[in-house]
Enzyme design. Structure first.
Site, PDB file in Angstrom:
ATOM      1  N   ASP A  70      23.871  47.486  -9.416  1.00 50.45           N
ATOM      2  CA  ASP A  70      22.843  47.298 -10.351  1.00 50.45           C
ATOM      3  C   ASP A  70      21.432  46.880  -9.164  1.00 50.45           C
ATOM      4  O   ASP A  70      20.104  47.099  -9.398  1.00 50.45           O
ATOM      5  CB  ASP A  70      23.050  46.935 -11.663  1.00 50.45           C
ATOM      6  CG  ASP A  70      23.609  45.316 -11.189  1.00 50.45           C
ATOM      7  OD1 ASP A  70      24.940  45.360 -11.071  1.00 50.45           O
ATOM      8  OD2 ASP A  70      22.716  44.254 -11.632  1.00 50.45           O
ATOM      9  N   LYS A  87       7.964  42.241 -13.607  1.00 56.66           N
ATOM     10  CA  LYS A  87       9.076  41.000 -13.471  1.00 56.66           C
ATOM     11  C   LYS A  87       8.766  39.734 -14.741  1.00 56.66           C
ATOM     12  O   LYS A  87       8.078  39.634 -14.058  1.00 56.66           O
ATOM     13  CB  LYS A  87       9.737  40.966 -12.447  1.00 56.66           C
ATOM     14  CG  LYS A  87      11.036  40.015 -12.536  1.00 56.66           C
ATOM     15  CD  LYS A  87      12.041  40.371 -10.878  1.00 56.66           C
ATOM     16  CE  LYS A  87      13.160  39.393 -11.015  1.00 56.66           C
ATOM     17  NZ  LYS A  87      13.817  39.223  -9.304  1.00 56.66           N
ATOM     18  N   GLY A 143      16.560  43.972 -18.335  1.00 58.41           N
ATOM     19  CA  GLY A 143      16.006  43.179 -19.143  1.00 58.41           C
ATOM     20  C   GLY A 143      15.229  41.649 -18.860  1.00 58.41           C
ATOM     21  O   GLY A 143      15.236  40.948 -20.283  1.00 58.41           O
ATOM     22  N   ASP A 187      15.998  35.507 -21.865  1.00 57.46           N
ATOM     23  CA  ASP A 187      15.043  35.536 -22.788  1.00 57.46           C
ATOM     24  C   ASP A 187      13.646  37.015 -22.610  1.00 57.46           C
ATOM     25  O   ASP A 187      12.466  36.756 -23.128  1.00 57.46           O
ATOM     26  CB  ASP A 187      14.617  34.360 -23.065  1.00 57.46           C
ATOM     27  CG  ASP A 187      14.137  33.705 -21.042  1.00 57.46           C
ATOM     28  OD1 ASP A 187      14.360  34.803 -20.221  1.00 57.46           O
ATOM     29  OD2 ASP A 187      13.875  32.151 -21.074  1.00 57.46           O
ATOM     30  N   GLY A 188      14.129  37.234 -21.605  1.00 57.71           N
ATOM     31  CA  GLY A 188      13.291  38.495 -20.868  1.00 57.71           C
ATOM     32  C   GLY A 188      12.268  37.938 -19.830  1.00 57.71           C
ATOM     33  O   GLY A 188      10.989  38.438 -19.726  1.00 57.71           O
ATOM     34  N   GLY A 206      20.969  46.784 -17.348  1.00 62.10           N
ATOM     35  CA  GLY A 206      19.518  47.303 -17.220  1.00 62.10           C
ATOM     36  C   GLY A 206      18.115  46.700 -17.109  1.00 62.10           C
ATOM     37  O   GLY A 206      18.471  45.849 -17.080  1.00 62.10           O
TER      38      GLY A 206
END
Length: 484
Positions: free
Chosen positions: A248, A107, A91, A119-120, A89
């Site tokens: 993906d 992003k 992230g 950590d995104g 997904g």
């Protein structure tokens, strides 16, 4: 159009909530604008002046939510290096909705429930690389996502075994962010209703001409096979390596998406690997069409409950021949040859060229630029001057001259064709690294200069003439990490 006048539509919330998460972006602190793309602004009719405002920085940073926008992240699955992972997904990506058919996504905007151990965040270097390369690919005519802007910050980011870095955010744009892995995730739920809903959604977004036609799902798949075959031919003809062709990271709209450890070929190597994580060479340069076909086969079986999978697999068998056809067409243009006269002789000429380039240790795209600038079919000295080992190409040029004479090629027509196809500038990793090093010191001039070069690679950029030359040997074909 002003920022607040953009009409944002969110069309993903008809799906069951298990397929997405509504999420609040986590803003970077001390955020500032690094660069914005006027060409990308034009796609959504955004005034350039708006990009210079604090409001725009706040928008990219997730602090300002536009009217109609509801931020969310998507769930998907995927085969990573050939192994199925059921839960992936967005992230570190957050979707803002679409404007004029362009789905806006940041992003590096913070944690989502799909972040896993991440950590995104996105680091400055990887953000600069994606921002510039997506625009460079578009300028070469290669289908790709686009980039509207990049912001930096003083927000620290830690990567294992790497120095502390600062976080950045890229605002990306795409006609679709749906991946083969999205279909895998829906198929894994054994939920035919939602799988059909996803198909309808993709057709509505990216294949609207198929709406209400019989067998529209199968037709979508057939067209994706064709689009991907052509896309791979473009990657191969220009020496592009994606580096992580997991399912993906493969678009069902036939686009190049998710720029990580990518590279344009420096010295030509058929089995070149640009991602140091790819120890077995699964995603090596020469393997890319085969992996794309493998990914499409995964998609076919993900659709088996809503399509005639035998028909999908049967059509997939056309992939390699279509890919080779498109590849030869583009390589003919790069060599200035008439595609109408193409055949086995031209294919053999291309194959022998690749062999000669590899043995000669020649910079791939610089070869074509220098070939574009020959003065006659009797004088290839300017090309040979950039070649470390001359003999293999000297022998190949005899074959090339013979082919041109047999096909009665007009020299000026050849030159004109090559000039349309062979850019003077191709964005290499060493160029990007130079801009990254300057950016670390707070100097973003080279980021903006490279953006201009990327968006106009066939033009003259006198100040950066050195970038039209072969990559310095110490920087040639270096491998990169996934965090790149």
């Amino acid at each position: 159009m002003k920022l607040d006048e953009l009409k944002v539509e969110c069309d993903y919330f008809d799906f069951d909530e298990k397929f997405y998460q509504k999420v609040e972006p986590q803003a970077l602190y001390d955020a500032y604008l690094i660069s914005y793309s006027k060409q990308a602004c034009d796609l959504i009719s955004l005034d350039y002046s708006e990009c210079k405002t604090q409001e725009f920085v706040d928008f990219v940073n997730g602090k300002k939510i536009l009217k109609g926008s509801i931020p969310y992240s998507q769930a998907y699955a995927g085969h990573q290096f050939g192994y199925y992972v059921p839960q992936l997904g967005d992230g570190r990506a957050i979707n803002f909705g679409s404007v004029d058919g362009w789905h806006l996504q940041t992003k590096g905007a913070g944690l989502t429930k799909y972040s896993r151990q991440g950590d995104g965040r996105a680091v400055l270097r990887s953000s600069i690389r994606e921002y510039i390369m997506s625009e460079a690919m578009h300028a070469l005519g290669i289908p790709t996502t686009r980039a509207l802007a990049i912001i930096g910050s003083n927000h620290p980011v830690h990567r294992s075994y790497e120095e502390e870095e600062t976080a950045a955010i890229v605002l990306r744009m795409s006609p679709s962010w749906i991946r083969i892995g999205t279909f895998e995730y829906f198929a894994k739920q054994k939920d035919t209703k939602h799988l059909k809903q996803l198909l309808d959604y993709v057709i509505d977004n990216s294949y609207s001409h198929l709406k209400n036609l019989d067998y529209s799902y199968e037709r979508f798949y057939f067209e994706l096979v064709d689009k991907t075959a052509k896309l791979m031919s473009q990657w191969m003809a220009y020496g592009f390596m994606h580096g992580v062709m997991n399912t993906d990271n493969m678009s069902v709209a036939g686009l190049t998406i998710d720029y990580g450890p990518y590279a344009f070929m420096d010295n030509f190597e058929m089995m070149c690997i640009c991602n140091h994580t790819d120890v077995e060479g699964r995603y090596s340069y020469n393997n890319q069409p085969h992996i794309a076909k493998w990914n499409l086969e995964v998609l076919a079986y993900a659709l088996k409950d809503v399509c005639d999978v035998n028909k999908l697999i049967e059509y997939l068998q056309t992939f390699m021949s279509a890919n080779q056809k498109h590849y030869l067409e583009l390589m003919n243009k790069r060599l200035g040859l008439d595609d109408n006269l193409s055949g086995d002789s031209n294919l053999n000429l291309v194959v022998s060229l690749l062999e000669a380039l590899e043995v000669s240790k020649c910079d791939y795209n610089c070869f074509f630029w220098e070939l574009t600038n020959i003065n006659s079919l009797e004088d290839f000295s300017n090309v040979l001057d950039i070649v470390p080992i001359r003999q293999p190409l000297e022998e190949w040029f005899e074959k090339y001259k013979d082919t041109c004479k047999k096909q009665n090629q007009d020299f000026e027509s050849m030159k004109k064709l090559m000039k349309k196809t062979n850019p003077k500038y191709v964005i290499k990793n060493y160029m990007l690294q130079e801009s990254i090093e300057k950016a670390k010191e707070g100097d973003f001039t080279l980021v903006n200069d490279l953006l201009e070069i990327a968006q106009s690679p066939f033009d003259e950029h006198k100040e950066f003439e050195r970038y039209s030359k072969p990559t310095p040997q110490e920087h040639a074909n270096l491998q990169l990490s996934c965090s790149s």
